[in-house]
Design an enzyme around this catalytic site. Structure first.
Site, PDB file in Angstrom:
ATOM      1  N   GLY A  81       2.805  -1.165   4.291  1.00  0.00           N
ATOM      2  CA  GLY A  81       2.814   0.254   3.977  1.00  0.00           C
ATOM      3  C   GLY A  81       4.232   0.737   3.726  1.00  0.00           C
ATOM      4  O   GLY A  81       4.791   0.584   2.638  1.00  0.00           O
ATOM      5  N   GLY A  82       4.850   1.296   4.770  1.00  0.00           N
ATOM      6  CA  GLY A  82       6.174   1.922   4.647  1.00  0.00           C
ATOM      7  C   GLY A  82       7.206   1.081   3.918  1.00  0.00           C
ATOM      8  O   GLY A  82       7.928   1.580   3.039  1.00  0.00           O
ATOM      9  N   HIS A 141      -9.419   0.945   4.785  1.00  0.00           N
ATOM     10  CA  HIS A 141      -8.135   1.123   5.489  1.00  0.00           C
ATOM     11  C   HIS A 141      -8.363   2.027   6.704  1.00  0.00           C
ATOM     12  O   HIS A 141      -9.195   2.931   6.664  1.00  0.00           O
ATOM     13  CB  HIS A 141      -7.105   1.739   4.534  1.00  0.00           C
ATOM     14  CG  HIS A 141      -5.725   1.720   5.098  1.00  0.00           C
ATOM     15  ND1 HIS A 141      -5.278   2.663   5.990  1.00  0.00           N
ATOM     16  CD2 HIS A 141      -4.701   0.848   4.922  1.00  0.00           C
ATOM     17  CE1 HIS A 141      -4.029   2.376   6.330  1.00  0.00           C
ATOM     18  NE2 HIS A 141      -3.656   1.283   5.703  1.00  0.00           N
ATOM     19  N   SER A 153       3.458  -2.356  10.295  1.00  0.00           N
ATOM     20  CA  SER A 153       4.909  -2.335  10.470  1.00  0.00           C
ATOM     21  C   SER A 153       5.585  -3.652  10.098  1.00  0.00           C
ATOM     22  O   SER A 153       6.563  -4.057  10.738  1.00  0.00           O
ATOM     23  CB  SER A 153       5.273  -1.919  11.906  1.00  0.00           C
ATOM     24  OG  SER A 153       4.773  -0.620  12.169  1.00  0.00           O
ATOM     25  N   GLU A 194      -5.322  -5.288  10.581  1.00  0.00           N
ATOM     26  CA  GLU A 194      -4.304  -4.261  10.799  1.00  0.00           C
ATOM     27  C   GLU A 194      -4.604  -3.517  12.095  1.00  0.00           C
ATOM     28  O   GLU A 194      -5.405  -2.566  12.100  1.00  0.00           O
ATOM     29  CB  GLU A 194      -4.320  -3.258   9.638  1.00  0.00           C
ATOM     30  CG  GLU A 194      -4.057  -3.869   8.288  1.00  0.00           C
ATOM     31  CD  GLU A 194      -3.529  -2.829   7.314  1.00  0.00           C
ATOM     32  OE1 GLU A 194      -2.380  -2.985   6.875  1.00  0.00           O
ATOM     33  OE2 GLU A 194      -4.236  -1.865   7.012  1.00  0.00           O
ATOM     34  N   LYS A 246       0.115   4.248  -0.308  1.00  0.00           N
ATOM     35  CA  LYS A 246      -0.554   5.443   0.251  1.00  0.00           C
ATOM     36  C   LYS A 246      -0.340   6.638  -0.680  1.00  0.00           C
ATOM     37  O   LYS A 246      -0.403   6.461  -1.896  1.00  0.00           O
ATOM     38  CB  LYS A 246      -0.066   5.713   1.673  1.00  0.00           C
ATOM     39  CG  LYS A 246      -0.107   4.458   2.548  1.00  0.00           C
ATOM     40  CD  LYS A 246       0.070   4.740   3.989  1.00  0.00           C
ATOM     41  CE  LYS A 246       0.174   3.432   4.747  1.00  0.00           C
ATOM     42  NZ  LYS A 246       0.136   3.588   6.178  1.00  0.00           N
ATOM     43  N   ASN A 301       0.866  -1.183   0.000  1.00  0.00           N
ATOM     44  CA  ASN A 301       0.000   0.000   0.000  1.00  0.00           C
ATOM     45  C   ASN A 301       0.902   1.232   0.000  1.00  0.00           C
ATOM     46  O   ASN A 301       1.474   1.580   1.027  1.00  0.00           O
ATOM     47  CB  ASN A 301      -0.891  -0.026   1.256  1.00  0.00           C
ATOM     48  CG  ASN A 301      -1.708   1.244   1.400  1.00  0.00           C
ATOM     49  OD1 ASN A 301      -1.845   2.026   0.456  1.00  0.00           O
ATOM     50  ND2 ASN A 301      -2.264   1.451   2.584  1.00  0.00           N
ATOM     51  N   GLU A 335      -6.783   4.428   7.792  1.00  0.00           N
ATOM     52  CA  GLU A 335      -6.604   5.862   7.539  1.00  0.00           C
ATOM     53  C   GLU A 335      -7.855   6.459   6.913  1.00  0.00           C
ATOM     54  O   GLU A 335      -8.064   7.674   6.962  1.00  0.00           O
ATOM     55  CB  GLU A 335      -5.359   6.082   6.666  1.00  0.00           C
ATOM     56  CG  GLU A 335      -4.093   5.909   7.495  1.00  0.00           C
ATOM     57  CD  GLU A 335      -2.878   5.444   6.715  1.00  0.00           C
ATOM     58  OE1 GLU A 335      -2.871   5.561   5.480  1.00  0.00           O
ATOM     59  OE2 GLU A 335      -1.942   4.946   7.358  1.00  0.00           O
ATOM     60  N   GLY A 356       2.314   2.051  10.663  1.00  0.00           N
ATOM     61  CA  GLY A 356       3.217   3.182  10.495  1.00  0.00           C
ATOM     62  C   GLY A 356       3.899   3.611  11.774  1.00  0.00           C
ATOM     63  O   GLY A 356       4.480   4.689  11.849  1.00  0.00           O
TER      64      GLY A 356
HETATM   65  C1  PEP Z   1      -0.741  -0.008   5.974  1.00  0.00           C
HETATM   66  O1  PEP Z   1      -0.766   1.144   5.596  1.00  0.00           O
HETATM   67  O2  PEP Z   1      -1.652  -0.784   5.626  1.00  0.00           O
HETATM   68  C2  PEP Z   1       0.370  -0.455   6.811  1.00  0.00           C
HETATM   69  C3  PEP Z   1       0.304  -1.637   7.342  1.00  0.00           C
HETATM   70  O3  PEP Z   1       1.392   0.434   6.984  1.00  0.00           O
HETATM   71  P1  PEP Z   1       2.825   0.104   7.669  1.00  0.00           P
HETATM   72  O4  PEP Z   1       3.334  -1.171   7.061  1.00  0.00           O
HETATM   73  O5  PEP Z   1       3.692   1.278   7.327  1.00  0.00           O
HETATM   74  O6  PEP Z   1       2.578  -0.045   9.122  1.00  0.00           O
END
Ligand code: PEP
Length: 260
Positions: free
Chosen positions: A235-236, A96, A214, A168, A11, A9, A98, A174
């Protein structure tokens, strides 16, 4: 058995089309023709067409990060499921955190989007998970139950089997604070038991449930080895190809060791 599925993802990153295409090409080169684990990237909507072109000939799926529940009409700024399909998407992330927590998206809205995504032939990745306060007040299971019930309302067992869920925990997204394998496995098993009650055991055993929060190359292996964790929504670490490819390699090693 369930195939492992790793999705990135991106973002609202990166900020230019050139950088987005470069990242996609690096992931494409790293994945090669390997179809296992399944891999998808979910770039910003504005780059989807360019990334679809960049990924031509690759088994990597392409996903939107959100969509509107209607197919077309007076919905300024929105993108529909048929539009995502038209630019080459195979997947779409729905609900999600966010969007749930930052933009007021409700389970009912996620449900409408989910039905529309399935009608358009997209594979939805439906996100759910508790906040830190909900975990600390022992409400993880009730929050997840409410999200499952509301988001998945009206689905047939056959439709459910084609939906990907992503557990999640909001406190792990994040933040660098990853759920322990035990914490994650506990909720994944709970989700699967809930699916068995709402649908049936065979359907529950088919649904792919990713973990997100993460995930990095160095913690992927222990998470993906858990019996009810079928992949990762990243994500990251999906924004740097060596990091994302490291997670994919970890998934491949888990599969080779006999998980799926
Ligand atoms: C996400 O945005 O779905 C996510 C899991 O981000 P991160 O891996 O950065 O925690």
């Amino acid at each position: 058995m369930r195939p492992l599925f790793i999705a990135g993802n991106w973002k609202m990153n990166p900020t230019t089309r050139d950088d987005a295409v470069k990242l996609a090409l690096e992931v494409k080169a790293g994945v090669g023709a390997e179809v296992s684990p399944r891999v998808a990237v979910c770039p910003p909507a504005i780059f989807l067409a360019a990334i679809d072109e960049a990924l031509a000939g690759s088994p990597i799926g392409l996903g939107g990060q959100n969509m509107h529940a209607k197919t077309d009409g007076a919905y300024t700024g929105e993108i529909s499921a048929p539009m995502l399909v038209d630019v080459g998407c195979t997947h779409v992330i729905l609900g999600h955190s966010e969007r749930r927590h930052g933009m007021g998206e409700t389970d009912a809205m996620v449900n409408q989007k989910l039905l529309a995504a399935l009608a358009a032939g997209l594979i939805p990745i439906v996100c759910l998970g508790e906040t830190l306060e909900e975990r600390e007040t022992d409400r993880t299971e009730s929050v997840v139950t409410t999200q499952l019930t509301g988001s998945l309302a009206g689905l047939s067992a056959e439709q459910m089997a084609g939906v990907v869920l992503a557990y999640e925990p909001v406190w792990a997204i994040g933040t660098g604070r990853v759920a322990t394998p035990d914490q994650a496995q506990h909720v994944h098993a709970f989700i699967r038991q809930s699916l068995a009650r709402s649908f049936d055991q065979a359907t529950a055993s088919r649904v792919v449930v990713q973990y997100g929060g993460s995930v990095k190359a160095d913690n992927a292996s222990e998470l993906l080895s858990c019996p009810d964790i079928d992949g990762a929504l990243v994500g990251g670490a999906s924004l740097k190809s060596p990091d994302f490819l490291g997670i994919i390699s970890a998934a491949r090693a888990v599969e080779s060791a006999g998980k799926s």
